[in-house]
Scaffold this motif. Structure first.
Motif, PDB file in Angstrom:
ATOM      1  N   SER A 204       0.850  -1.187   0.000  1.00 28.60           N
ATOM      2  CA  SER A 204       0.000   0.000   0.000  1.00 28.60           C
ATOM      3  C   SER A 204       0.883   1.233   0.000  1.00 28.60           C
ATOM      4  N   LEU A 205       0.293   2.389  -0.230  1.00 32.64           N
ATOM      5  CA  LEU A 205       1.057   3.633  -0.236  1.00 32.64           C
ATOM      6  C   LEU A 205       1.714   3.837   1.128  1.00 32.64           C
ATOM      7  N   PRO A 206       3.029   4.089   1.171  1.00 33.49           N
ATOM      8  CA  PRO A 206       3.702   4.260   2.460  1.00 33.49           C
ATOM      9  C   PRO A 206       3.665   5.697   2.967  1.00 33.49           C
ATOM     10  N   VAL A 207       3.090   6.617   2.205  1.00 34.14           N
ATOM     11  CA  VAL A 207       3.072   8.025   2.590  1.00 34.14           C
ATOM     12  C   VAL A 207       1.770   8.665   2.109  1.00 34.14           C
ATOM     13  N   ASN A 208       1.206   9.547   2.947  1.00 32.11           N
ATOM     14  CA  ASN A 208      -0.004  10.310   2.600  1.00 32.11           C
ATOM     15  C   ASN A 208      -1.169   9.427   2.173  1.00 32.11           C
ATOM     16  N   TYR A 209      -1.290   8.248   2.794  1.00 32.30           N
ATOM     17  CA  TYR A 209      -2.403   7.364   2.448  1.00 32.30           C
ATOM     18  C   TYR A 209      -3.739   8.023   2.803  1.00 32.30           C
ATOM     19  N   ALA A 210      -3.834   8.617   4.000  1.00 36.46           N
ATOM     20  CA  ALA A 210      -5.088   9.242   4.429  1.00 36.46           C
ATOM     21  C   ALA A 210      -5.438  10.425   3.543  1.00 36.46           C
ATOM     22  N   GLN A 211      -4.426  11.237   3.172  1.00 38.66           N
ATOM     23  CA  GLN A 211      -4.684  12.392   2.327  1.00 38.66           C
ATOM     24  C   GLN A 211      -5.178  11.972   0.946  1.00 38.66           C
ATOM     25  N   THR A 212      -4.613  10.866   0.446  1.00 37.32           N
ATOM     26  CA  THR A 212      -5.048  10.367  -0.853  1.00 37.32           C
ATOM     27  C   THR A 212      -6.494   9.887  -0.794  1.00 37.32           C
ATOM     28  N   ALA A 394     -15.591  -6.246 -10.837  1.00 36.04           N
ATOM     29  CA  ALA A 394     -15.548  -6.598  -9.415  1.00 36.04           C
ATOM     30  C   ALA A 394     -16.551  -5.808  -8.596  1.00 36.04           C
ATOM     31  N   GLY A 395     -16.852  -4.572  -9.023  1.00 36.55           N
ATOM     32  CA  GLY A 395     -17.782  -3.758  -8.268  1.00 36.55           C
ATOM     33  C   GLY A 395     -17.339  -3.588  -6.831  1.00 36.55           C
ATOM     34  N   LYS A 396     -18.291  -3.575  -5.929  1.00 33.50           N
ATOM     35  CA  LYS A 396     -17.984  -3.472  -4.501  1.00 33.50           C
ATOM     36  C   LYS A 396     -17.691  -4.859  -3.951  1.00 33.50           C
ATOM     37  N   SER A 397     -16.616  -4.972  -3.175  1.00 27.42           N
ATOM     38  CA  SER A 397     -16.195  -6.267  -2.637  1.00 27.42           C
ATOM     39  C   SER A 397     -16.233  -6.250  -1.120  1.00 27.42           C
ATOM     40  N   ALA A 398     -16.409  -7.425  -0.551  1.00 22.97           N
ATOM     41  CA  ALA A 398     -16.331  -7.592   0.902  1.00 22.97           C
ATOM     42  C   ALA A 398     -15.495  -8.821   1.208  1.00 22.97           C
ATOM     43  N   ILE A 399     -14.774  -8.798   2.324  1.00 16.29           N
ATOM     44  CA  ILE A 399     -14.022  -9.965   2.762  1.00 16.29           C
ATOM     45  C   ILE A 399     -15.007 -11.047   3.198  1.00 16.29           C
ATOM     46  N   LYS A 400     -14.788 -12.271   2.728  1.00 18.69           N
ATOM     47  CA  LYS A 400     -15.666 -13.388   3.071  1.00 18.69           C
ATOM     48  C   LYS A 400     -14.842 -14.474   3.773  1.00 18.69           C
ATOM     49  N   GLN A 401     -15.387 -15.034   4.834  1.00 13.35           N
ATOM     50  CA  GLN A 401     -14.721 -16.124   5.526  1.00 13.35           C
ATOM     51  C   GLN A 401     -14.996 -17.454   4.813  1.00 13.35           C
ATOM     52  N   ILE A 440     -13.793 -11.086  -1.484  1.00 11.00           N
ATOM     53  CA  ILE A 440     -12.362 -11.357  -1.443  1.00 11.00           C
ATOM     54  C   ILE A 440     -12.106 -12.365  -0.324  1.00 11.00           C
ATOM     55  N   SER A 441     -11.254 -13.325  -0.599  1.00  9.19           N
ATOM     56  CA  SER A 441     -10.959 -14.363   0.393  1.00  9.19           C
ATOM     57  C   SER A 441     -10.366 -13.758   1.650  1.00  9.19           C
ATOM     58  N   SER A 479       1.524 -15.451   1.548  1.00 10.03           N
ATOM     59  CA  SER A 479       2.608 -14.723   0.874  1.00 10.03           C
ATOM     60  C   SER A 479       2.272 -14.346  -0.565  1.00 10.03           C
ATOM     61  N   LEU A 480       1.084 -14.717  -1.051  1.00 12.01           N
ATOM     62  CA  LEU A 480       0.692 -14.399  -2.427  1.00 12.01           C
ATOM     63  C   LEU A 480       0.279 -12.934  -2.545  1.00 12.01           C
ATOM     64  N   LYS A 481       0.433 -12.374  -3.758  1.00  7.17           N
ATOM     65  CA  LYS A 481       0.031 -10.991  -3.995  1.00  7.17           C
ATOM     66  C   LYS A 481      -1.455 -10.822  -3.661  1.00  7.17           C
ATOM     67  N   GLU A 482      -1.766  -9.724  -3.000  1.00  9.09           N
ATOM     68  CA  GLU A 482      -3.143  -9.492  -2.602  1.00  9.09           C
ATOM     69  C   GLU A 482      -3.949  -8.874  -3.735  1.00  9.09           C
ATOM     70  N   ILE A 483      -5.271  -9.078  -3.706  1.00  9.06           N
ATOM     71  CA  ILE A 483      -6.165  -8.442  -4.663  1.00  9.06           C
ATOM     72  C   ILE A 483      -6.232  -6.958  -4.355  1.00  9.06           C
ATOM     73  N   PRO A 484      -6.137  -6.070  -5.372  1.00  4.38           N
ATOM     74  CA  PRO A 484      -6.238  -4.628  -5.101  1.00  4.38           C
ATOM     75  C   PRO A 484      -7.556  -4.292  -4.409  1.00  4.38           C
ATOM     76  N   GLN A 485      -7.460  -3.532  -3.331  1.00  2.00           N
ATOM     77  CA  GLN A 485      -8.654  -3.135  -2.594  1.00  2.00           C
ATOM     78  C   GLN A 485      -9.291  -1.927  -3.270  1.00  2.00           C
ATOM     79  N   GLU A 486     -10.504  -1.626  -2.861  1.00  2.48           N
ATOM     80  CA  GLU A 486     -11.214  -0.487  -3.424  1.00  2.48           C
ATOM     81  C   GLU A 486     -10.496   0.790  -3.022  1.00  2.48           C
TER      82      GLU A 486
END
Length: 487
Positions: A204-212, A394-401, A440-441, A479-486
Motif C-alpha cells: 500500500s502507499l507508504p506516505v499520505n495514504y489518508a490524504q489520498t 468486481a464492483g464493490k467487494s467484501a471480505i468473506k470467511q 475477497i478471500s 505470501s501471495l500478492k493481494e487483490i487490489p482493494q477499493e
C-alpha cells in the motif's frame, strides 16, 4: 484546525453532490471561496497540487538510456501552504540510477504537449498522462528534500533487470494523472514495485495514504483538488496488469483499439516482442511468474469476441462503482470450453469451493499455476500450461470467511465431498454478500464473482515451467500478492 474542519465539512449535507453521470468541475478553492474562506481559497488554488520537483526535460534521454537500473529510492518534498503545513502533505518522486545517469520520475498535473515539442508519441503520451522525467540535479539541492526512510533498492533488493525505458513504459500504462486514484504517490508506488524484488514490494502507499483517500472522497462529491480538470476523465486501471480493454472508457459497441483484422468471434495471436506481449509478460513476472521455476511464455492469444465483450460491458454498467480488475484464472481441463464460450454457472465446482459456488480469480500467477492442469502432478518442462487473463467487473467487494475453518495443508479442511455439496447448494453460498458484486478471500489473494457476465476472457496464455513455486494451502499461504482493494 479551521482547514481540517473545512475538509470534514466537504462530506456533510452542506457540500455539493454529484448526480449520476454528471461531472461537476468545482475545485477545492471554489468551494472554500463559496463558504467565505478567502485565505484558504487562495492557498488551495490549483498551483498547490501541481507542484513537482523537476523540469520534465529529460524524458528522451531516459527513454534512450540503454543501461540497466541499479538503484531506486523514494524521495519527498513538502507541499507549500496550508496543504503541506496543516495536512503534512508531500510530493513523492523516484530517484533512478542507470549507469552513470540519475533521473527523477514523478507524477504531476498534466501539461500541454506543446511545451515538449511535437516529437515522439511517448513524449506526447507522458505529457497527457502527467508523467515527468527529469535530471536528478533538478532537485538534489532543493530545500526540505528528504528520502522516505527504508525505501531504497539496490543489488538483491531489485527484481528482474530492466532499463529506464522499461520502467517508463510500465508507468505510461497507468493512465491519466488523478489526484485521488493516480497521483504522485501512486506513480512512485507502481515504479518502486516494478523495480523491486518480490519480497521487497509494497502492499500500500507508504506516505499520505489518508490524504489520498480524502482526495478520492472529495472527488466523489465533485471537488477536484488538482484544478479545473474533471476527476472522471477515464476509467482508472485498478490492477497493475497490462490491459487492452480497461481503458475503453466509452463502452460502446466499437471494438477495442488493440484488436486487429476482421475477426471478431475468436482468438488472435499477439505478436511476440510487441508492446502488448511485453506488457503482459512483464506483469506476469511481477505478479508471481518470476517465482515459478523456468517460467517461459510460449504463446499469447487475444480474445476478439465482440458478442462476449458486449455482454460484459452491459453487466459492467450495473456494478457498484464500476470497479474493474484484470485477474488470472486457470480452468484446467475446461480451458478450451471456457475460452470459447465464456464462463457459465454450470462450471462452478460443487465438490469444493472454499468461498461459495462462484468463479475464482487471483492476481498472483502462482495460485492459478497450481491448478492449471490439476494439482496432483506437475507437467514436465516440455508440457505447456494454460491460464486465462480476464477482465472482471468486481464492483464493490467484501471480505468473506471460508465456509469451513481452514486446516493447514488441507484445502478441503478434512470435510467429505457430500458436506461441501450441501453447503455450496445453499443460496447464501451462491451469491456475493448483500450490497456487493464480489467477495475477497480472508487471505486477500482471491476474488470471487458469482455471475458469468461479470467476466470477459481477454487473453489465453500458454507457458511452460519445470516445477510449482509452492502450494497455496501450505508454504505459499499468506505470501501471495493481494487483490487490489477499493480505492
Amino acid at each position: 484546525m479551521a482547514a481540517l474542519r473545512f475538509a470534514a465539512q466537504c462530506f456533510t449535507a452542506d457540500s455539493p453532490h454529484r448526480p449520476s453521470g454528471i461531472i461537476i468541475k468545482k475545485t477545492a478553492s471554489d468551494v472554500a471561496a463559496a463558504h467565505g474562506h478567502k485565505e484558504l481559497a487562495e492557498e488551495l488554488k490549483p498551483k498547490v497540487l501541481e507542484t513537482r520537483g523537476g523540469t520534465g526535460a529529460a524524458f528522451a534521454k531516459a527513454w534512450d538510456c540503454k543501461d540497466m537500473v541499479t538503484e531506486v529510492s523514494w524521495w519527498m518534498l513538502p507541499l507549500p501552504g496550508v496543504v503541506g503545513s496543516c495536512f503534512g502533505t508531500v510530493h513523492s518522486m523516484l530517484k533512478i540510477r542507470a549507469g552513470e545517469k540519475s533521473f527523477l520520475i514523478e507524477g504531476a498535473f498534466p501539461e500541454r504537449v506543446k511545451r515538449y515539442g511535437e516529437t515522439t508519441e511517448e513524449i506526447k503520451q507522458a505529457a497527457k498522462n502527467g508523467l515527468f522525467v527529469s535530471e536528478w540535479s533538478d532537485v538534489e539541492n532543493a530545500d526540505n528534500l528528504r528520502d522516505l526512510h527504508g525505501k531504497q533498492l539496490w543489488g538483491d533488493h531489485l527484481g528482474n533487470a530492466i532499463t529506464t525505458r522499461d520502467l517508463i513504459r510500465h508507468l505510461l500504462r497507468k493512465g491519466l494523472y488523478n489526484t485521488g486514484r493516480n497521483n504522485c504517490h501512486h506513480t512512485a508506488f507502481h515504479g518502486y514495485n516494478f523495480c523491486a524484488a518480490t519480497k521487497e514490494q509494497l502492499r500500500s502507499l507508504p506516505v499520505n495514504y489518508a490524504q489520498t483517500k480524502l482526495a478520492w472522497g472529495l472527488s466523489l462529491v465533485g471537488i477536484d483538488l488538482a484544478g479545473s480538470r474533471s476527476c472522471g476523465q477515464a476509467i482508472p486501471l485498478a490492477s497493475p496488469l497490462y490491459t487492452g480493454i480497461s481503458r475503453d472508457k466509452n463502452f460502446t459497441g466499437d471494438v477495442p483499439p488493440t484488436w486487429i483484422g476482421e475477426t471478431h468471434d475468436g482468438f488472435v495471436d499477439v505478436a511476440r516482442h510487441s508492446d502488448e506481449w511485453l506488457g503482459i509478460e512483464t506483469s506476469l513476472r511481477e505478479n508471481g511468474g518470476a517465482e515459478i521455476p523456468d517460467f517461459h511464455i510460449e504463446r499469447i492469444q487475444r480474445n476478439q469476441n465482440l458478442e462476449m465483450l458486449k455482454d460484459f460491458r452491459t453487466e459492467f454498467r450495473k456494478v457498484h462503482g464500476q470497479r474493474q480488475l484484470q485477474l488470472l484464472h486457470a480452468p484446467g481441463a475446461a480451458h478450451d470450453l471456457v475460452a470459447e464460450r465464456g464462463f457459465a454457472k454450470a462450471y462452478a465446482n460443487m465438490n469444493f469451493n472454499a468461498y461459495g459456488a462462484g468463479f475464482y480469480f487471483a492476481q498472483d500467477l502462482r495460485l492459478p499455476d497450481f491448478f492449471a492442469t490439476g494439482r496432483e502432478n506437475h507437467p514436465g518442462p516440455s508440457e505447456a500450461r494454460l491460464v486465462l487473463l480476464c477482465c472482471v467487473a468486481a464492483g464493490k467487494s467484501a471480505i468473506k470467511q471460508r465456509i469451513f475453518p481452514f486446516v493447514p495443508g488441507d484445502p478441503k479442511s478434512g470435510r467429505p465431498v457430500g458436506e461441501w455439496q450441501a453447503e455450496l447448494a445453499k443460496p447464501e453460498n451462491r451469491k456475493a454478500p448483500d450490497g456487493c458484486q464480489s467477495c475477497i478471500s480472508d487471505t486477500n489473494d482471491e476474488l470471487i464473482v458469482y455471475e458469468a457476465n461479470q467476466i470477459y476472457v481477454e487473453y489465453s496464455i500458454r507457458y511452460t515451467s519445470s516445477a510449482f513455486a509452492g502450494n497455496p494451502y501450505d508454504n505459499l499461504r499468506g505470501s501471495l500478492k493481494e487483490i487490489p482493494q477499493e480505492t
